[in-house]
Design an enzyme around this catalytic site. Structure first.
Site, PDB file in Angstrom:
ATOM      1  N   ASP A   7      25.766  11.655  -9.589  1.00 60.03           N
ATOM      2  CA  ASP A   7      26.373  12.984  -9.674  1.00 60.03           C
ATOM      3  C   ASP A   7      25.304  14.051  -9.887  1.00 60.03           C
ATOM      4  O   ASP A   7      24.795  14.222 -10.994  1.00 60.03           O
ATOM      5  CB  ASP A   7      27.381  12.983 -10.834  1.00 60.03           C
ATOM      6  N   LYS A  37      27.613  27.191 -18.364  1.00 64.12           N
ATOM      7  CA  LYS A  37      27.656  25.803 -18.821  1.00 64.12           C
ATOM      8  C   LYS A  37      26.280  25.324 -19.270  1.00 64.12           C
ATOM      9  O   LYS A  37      26.164  24.510 -20.167  1.00 64.12           O
ATOM     10  CB  LYS A  37      28.179  24.928 -17.682  1.00 64.12           C
ATOM     11  N   GLU A  66      32.395  13.151 -16.257  1.00 63.54           N
ATOM     12  CA  GLU A  66      32.537  13.450 -14.831  1.00 63.54           C
ATOM     13  C   GLU A  66      32.395  12.219 -13.935  1.00 63.54           C
ATOM     14  O   GLU A  66      33.224  12.011 -13.049  1.00 63.54           O
ATOM     15  CB  GLU A  66      31.532  14.541 -14.431  1.00 63.54           C
ATOM     16  N   ASP A 123      37.667  20.482 -13.653  1.00 67.79           N
ATOM     17  CA  ASP A 123      36.238  20.240 -13.547  1.00 67.79           C
ATOM     18  C   ASP A 123      35.562  21.574 -13.848  1.00 67.79           C
ATOM     19  O   ASP A 123      35.556  22.471 -13.015  1.00 67.79           O
ATOM     20  CB  ASP A 123      35.914  19.745 -12.133  1.00 67.79           C
TER      21      ASP A 123
END
Lengths: 611, 176
Positions: free
Chosen positions: A209, A87, A187, A25
């Site tokens: 999420d 990211k 994800e 992850d």
């Protein structure tokens, strides 16, 4: 040599030993790695017992690359050489980043194109791909020492809402870190896998999420081990950081202290946010200023991002053609869902208490680890399949700067769709194609993915030529586009690399420099990787020849045998390049045969025989 | 790859408009469980390519049969009817008038959330018209009146397009 390794649809290839594969992850704030340890898939801790690796990289004075907690310590004291939330920068241009209002205490490399920003550090120019690669390499090292062996593959998770550029760059980062990517996995889908296997085996699941920097919501249906993603939505610029940022500006406003800098304010905001997860009200001190913050106040400050998240939930339900009553379970993912105000909002929207039994920080990595274990071929008791979708529509620019959608969002992948276009001028011999991603109709509102030109169209009157444009999205969600003039067969194709992404040779040179620096075992590793590929190919070809000898053309068997023999010899003594080259050669020699088998299989499948 | 011609048999279904959606989904999941690239993720490139192609084909076949409009068009194609081209003779005046009237009622709906209450019954009405056309389509196909079935198919295309446009304008009002 195992001769029957080709996947005969329905057949089960024999896999002798447990192969090491991990789920990663790669998060905005923290990253994790998970693998099967005995019966369970678990996240792997570092030597100090910490599972979360802060996604921070520091390039130190001594020339070391620090990743994680050690790096985080420099985030305030040496901000220009310490990269956080890389990211968020993946797949974005510099002006876009500045527009988004992120905290960017960096000096950007002016020599780089605006589309491909890089930060100047004492270790040189670092772009988000290089920084992400450093994080991935640290996780790889952690996993290899914990599992006591070399990794053969990894599943890396990405937000479902990541566009093609962001996915490409994630894959590039993995390549730089020396990881063999088995699959990019969304994800939320990973989270559903982690839960799905030990909860009900039927029903509709919402995965909510909210991470540090991104928000995703996915709706899935689970039926007898098959997860089908019905819709996915989200915002790549919505996350816990936004709550911090809003709270930080509120703090600055409250204390009225000009010397209180943005970095300090963000850190205090982050601390207060965490404290509010356990307390109803917290006190704080900034210089001489004393203040307090209640949950209600925080809810008011964070109203806007929360409302945006709920709007996206409504849209996803609509896309999936589901009503609130159809939802059986809600799963919370991401550290930001620890905030009581977020939980309350989710519960009141969906009218049910969300599932939280798996740590929301680890659930994605665990799901990715389960998938990695299955994909690498280790037999597991729980056989399951994921059917994922494209998050954003893909299309092509047409007359009038409009976008013609070829693959609409939420189409199940892999997918291949073709559309015919024609010339608009007499005697036109070339056609420029502009590949776009997005939901809006105007070119200006969508993201440009690539441009390429089809040449060699025979001169005809306008409208007479037929140009067939085919879009293909693979199981990683990555796009390739080809165009063909159907009368003459003039052809052109492109593997969509974002125009501002790294070129293949840039990656090559980055790989080389990292080789020279610290990774002397690279040749060894690539030789091993090449050998694995080669053995697989030899096995597959042998099995194919055994299975369908009637499809071989005259002399073809002979050529294939020679190719196999050459490759087998190189396996004994050759270098990685020789093995790779001969593997490619054998692939080519047996390509036509493989294509005939493919046609045959599809034809058989279509005749209703079981495939 | 040769142009595959029967998605119905691929899913073990009878070749007709009315289908058992549950059986379709179940068969789709079974076939994908065998063909999906995830089943061969660690294999060589050729095997992976084969899986991607098979899996894409299955996805396309499934999407075609799942959508009533696409299914209707596909049935016509199986009868050798070109559904891409629409000529003047394919539509009669009454249908064009119907379309224009429906479009006007949609355009007249007030802006903002107030418009939602106006759009809902229009959507319902269009849904009813779609069901009625589908029945005529089936009848046309059974009687092998292909030009007639093609005409109804194009009417269905219009109605579905309008339905989608209403959804978009609803979404705009909802602030999506």
């Amino acid at each position: 040599m195992a001769l029957l390794q080709i996947q005969e649809p329905g057949g089960k290839p024999a896999r002798p030993k447990h192969r090491l594969a991990v789920g990663i992850d790669l998060g905005t704030t923290n990253s994790l790695v998970a693998a099967r340890c005995g019966l369970k898939v678990e996240t792997l801790p570092d030597e100090a017992g910490a599972h979360l690796l802060p996604s921070v990289v520091h390039y130190s004075r001594e020339g070391a690359v620090l990743v994680g907690k050690q790096a985080k310590a420099y985030a305030l004291t040496d901000a220009p050489n310490t990269l956080v939330s890389a990211k968020r920068m993946l797949g974005k241009g510099l002006s876009e980043l500045r527009q988004l209002g992120h905290y960017l205490p960096y000096e950007f490399d002016a020599s780089r194109d605006d589309k491909a920003p890089a930060v100047i550090t004492r270790a040189g120019s670092k772009d988000p791909v290089a920084v992400s690669a450093d994080i991935l390499a640290a996780l790889k090292t952690r996993a290899e020492s914990a599992l006591k062996g070399q990794l053969e593959g990894a599943v890396i998770t990405v937000p479902a809402y990541f566009n093609d550029a962001q996915r490409q760059q994630t894959k590039e980062a993995a390549a730089l870190a020396g990881l063999n990517v088995l699959r990019l996995l969304n994800e939320p889908t990973a989270a559903a896998v982690a839960y799905g296997l030990d909860s009900a085996d039927q029903g509709n699941i919402v995965v909510f999420d909210l991470g540090g920097g991104t928000f995703d919501v996915s709706l899935l249906s689970l039926t007898r081990g098959v997860f089908e993603v019905l819709s996915t939505g989200g915002d790549t610029n919505l996350g816990g950081d936004d709550f911090d940022r809003l709270l930080a500006s509120w703090l600055v406003e409250q204390c009225g202290d000009a010397s209180f800098n943005e970095g300090e304010a963000q850190q205090l905001a982050n601390e207060l946010k965490h404290q509010l997860s356990d307390l109803d009200c917290v006190d704080f001190v900034i210089g001489d200023y004393q203040g307090s913050l209640s949950r209600e106040q925080f809810a008011e400050i964070a109203k806007e991002p929360l409302a945006r998240a709920m709007m996206i939930c409504r849209r996803s339900l609509r896309d999936a053609r589901l009503e609130l009553d159809d939802i059986d379970n809600v799963i919370l993912v991401g550290g930001s869902t620890r905030m009581p105000l977020v939980r309350a909002a989710v519960e009141s929207f969906f009218g049910r208490e969300p599932l939280t039994s798996i740590d929301p920080d680890r659930v994605v990595a665990v799901g990715a680890g389960i998938q990695a274990d299955v994909l690498i071929g280790n037999k597991s008791d729980t056989d399951f399949l994921l059917l994922d979708v494209t998050p954003l529509s893909l299309g092509i620019e047409t007359m009038g700067e409009l976008v013609e959608k070829i693959i609409p969002r939420n189409t199940t992948i892999p997918v291949s769709r073709a559309q015919e276009f024609t010339t608009f001028k007499d005697g036109q011999t070339a056609m420029a194609l502009h590949v776009m991603q997005g939901e809006r109709e105007a070119v200006a509102d969508c993201r440009s993915l690539a441009r390429f030109t089809l040449r060699g169209i025979p001169g005809m009157v306008a409208g007479a030529a037929k140009i067939r444009v085919t879009f293909q999205v693979d199981a990683d969600g990555l796009l390739s586009v080809s165009a063909e003039e159907t009368l003459t067969g003039a052809k052109s194709e492109i593997q969509v690399k974002p125009s501002y992404g790294l070129e293949a040779d840039t990656i090559e040179s980055m790989l080389q420099s990292s080789q020279e620096n610290a990774r002397a075992d690279m040749e060894l590793r690539s030789l091993q990787e090449a050998k694995v590929d080669a053995i697989q190919l030899i096995d597959a070809v042998a099995a194919a020849v055994l299975a369908d000898p009637q499809l071989l053309e005259e002399g073809e068997q002979q050529k294939i045998n020679e190719g196999v023999a050459a490759l087998a010899a190189a396996l004994e003594t050759g270098s990685s390049t020789q093995v790779s080259d001969l593997t490619a050669a054998l692939n080519k020699i047996s390509g036509d045969f493989a294509a005939r088998r493919m046609d045959e299989h599809i034809a058989r499948a279509l005749q209703g025989e079981s495939i | 790859m040769q142009a595959p011609q029967d998605y119905f048999s691929l899913f073990s279904l009878e070749r007709r408009f009315a289908i058992d959606k549950k059986a379709l989904s179940a068969r789709f999941r079974d076939l994908q469980s065998e063909s999906h690239p995830d089943k061969v993720a660690a294999a060589d490139e050729q095997t992976k390519l084969l899986a991607v192609q098979q899996s894409s084909l299955l996805n396309d076949a499934y999407a075609t049969l799942k959508s009533p409009l696409a299914r209707a068009g596909y049935l016509l194609q199986l009868h050798g009817v070109d559904v891409e081209g629409v000529s003047q003779t394919d539509l009669d005046m009454a249908v064009l008038m119907e379309q224009m009237e429906l479009r006007e009622t949609v355009a007249d709906a007030p802006a903002g959330e107030a418009g939602l209450a106006v759009l809902a019954p229009i959507k319902q009405d269009i849904g009813n018209r779609i069901v009625e056309r589908e029945e005529r389509f089936v009848a046309g196909l059974e009687a092998m009146d292909l030009p007639g079935a093609k005409r109804v198919f194009h009417e269905l295309q219009f109605l579905h397009k309008l339905f989608q446009e209403i959804e978009v304008s609803e979404e705009r009002r909802l602030g999506f």
